[in-house]
Scaffold this motif. Structure first.
Motif, PDB file in Angstrom:
ATOM      1  N   PHE A   2      35.466  -6.287 -19.904  1.00  0.00           N
ATOM      2  CA  PHE A   2      34.956  -5.484 -18.797  1.00  0.00           C
ATOM      3  C   PHE A   2      34.697  -6.370 -17.584  1.00  0.00           C
ATOM      4  O   PHE A   2      33.964  -7.348 -17.658  1.00  0.00           O
ATOM      5  CB  PHE A   2      33.682  -4.778 -19.240  1.00  0.00           C
ATOM      6  N   ASN A   3      35.307  -6.011 -16.461  1.00  0.00           N
ATOM      7  CA  ASN A   3      35.135  -6.769 -15.232  1.00  0.00           C
ATOM      8  C   ASN A   3      34.128  -6.049 -14.343  1.00  0.00           C
ATOM      9  O   ASN A   3      34.382  -4.953 -13.870  1.00  0.00           O
ATOM     10  CB  ASN A   3      36.488  -6.912 -14.537  1.00  0.00           C
ATOM     11  N   GLU A   4      32.974  -6.672 -14.144  1.00  0.00           N
ATOM     12  CA  GLU A   4      31.889  -6.050 -13.389  1.00  0.00           C
ATOM     13  C   GLU A   4      32.269  -5.820 -11.924  1.00  0.00           C
ATOM     14  O   GLU A   4      31.900  -4.803 -11.337  1.00  0.00           O
ATOM     15  CB  GLU A   4      30.650  -6.941 -13.483  1.00  0.00           C
ATOM     16  N   SER A   5      33.003  -6.725 -11.333  1.00  0.00           N
ATOM     17  CA  SER A   5      33.421  -6.574  -9.934  1.00  0.00           C
ATOM     18  C   SER A   5      34.329  -5.364  -9.758  1.00  0.00           C
ATOM     19  O   SER A   5      34.186  -4.604  -8.795  1.00  0.00           O
ATOM     20  CB  SER A   5      34.156  -7.825  -9.454  1.00  0.00           C
ATOM     21  N   ALA A   7      34.338  -2.717 -11.596  1.00  0.00           N
ATOM     22  CA  ALA A   7      33.520  -1.516 -11.767  1.00  0.00           C
ATOM     23  C   ALA A   7      32.775  -1.177 -10.478  1.00  0.00           C
ATOM     24  O   ALA A   7      32.671  -0.007 -10.098  1.00  0.00           O
ATOM     25  CB  ALA A   7      32.537  -1.711 -12.916  1.00  0.00           C
ATOM     26  N   ILE A   8      32.272  -2.181  -9.777  1.00  0.00           N
ATOM     27  CA  ILE A   8      31.565  -1.957  -8.511  1.00  0.00           C
ATOM     28  C   ILE A   8      32.532  -1.408  -7.467  1.00  0.00           C
ATOM     29  O   ILE A   8      32.210  -0.457  -6.745  1.00  0.00           O
ATOM     30  CB  ILE A   8      30.892  -3.257  -8.038  1.00  0.00           C
ATOM     31  N   SER A  10      35.342   0.152  -8.040  1.00  0.00           N
ATOM     32  CA  SER A  10      35.779   1.490  -8.450  1.00  0.00           C
ATOM     33  C   SER A  10      34.722   2.540  -8.149  1.00  0.00           C
ATOM     34  O   SER A  10      35.051   3.658  -7.755  1.00  0.00           O
ATOM     35  CB  SER A  10      36.119   1.493  -9.939  1.00  0.00           C
ATOM     36  N   LEU A  72      31.466  -6.044  -2.329  1.00  0.00           N
ATOM     37  CA  LEU A  72      31.347  -7.437  -2.781  1.00  0.00           C
ATOM     38  C   LEU A  72      31.445  -8.447  -1.641  1.00  0.00           C
ATOM     39  O   LEU A  72      31.384  -9.653  -1.881  1.00  0.00           O
ATOM     40  CB  LEU A  72      32.441  -7.747  -3.803  1.00  0.00           C
TER      41      LEU A  72
END
Length: 129
Positions: A2-5, A7-8, A10, A72
């Motif tokens: 899972f890539n947190e960046s 998800a943000i 998206s 980001l």
């Protein structure tokens, strides 16, 4: 993994996708009304207004999320060793540009919808007289 960046980014895009769907639904209804041979120049203006609103939210959300990476951006600029003042100026500039774009196209699309409604009502009034 899972890539947190991602998800943000998206989540940012999904917010704009939901706003674009608010323009898409009436656009579909108008398209079906146009297929039923409803003749009015007002429908063209209304259709154009909803289409502009739909595309602006969709394309702007995509550009803001995945090209400029607005959510980001402060983190990315901090990793490039920029000062806090430079980061604030850059983030503020990008946010202002995107907000001005959204607001100006929202104004233009709503003006087209309002004018199209006016023309449609005039055409209906003339056809009943």
């Amino acid at each position: 993994m899972f890539n947190e960046s991602f998800a943000i980014l998206s989540a940012y895009f999904l917010k704009h996708l939901a706003a674009s769907i608010a323009f898409l639904i009436p656009l579909i209804f108008l398209w079906s009304a146009g297929r039923r041979r409803v003749k009015s120049k007002g429908l063209i203006y209304i259709f154009s207004g909803f289409f502009i609103g739909f595309l602006t939210q969709l394309i702007g959300g995509f550009l803001g999320a995945y090209v400029c990476q607005l959510p980001l951006l402060p983190l990315i600029l901090r990793q490039q060793s920029m000062s806090a003042q430079e980061i604030a100026k850059t983030v503020s500039f990008y946010n202002t540009v995107f907000d001005l774009t959204y607001l100006s196209t929202l104004f233009a699309s709503l003006m087209l919808i309002a004018y199209g409604t006016y023309k449609l009502l005039n055409d209906l009034a003339e056809s009943t007289l």
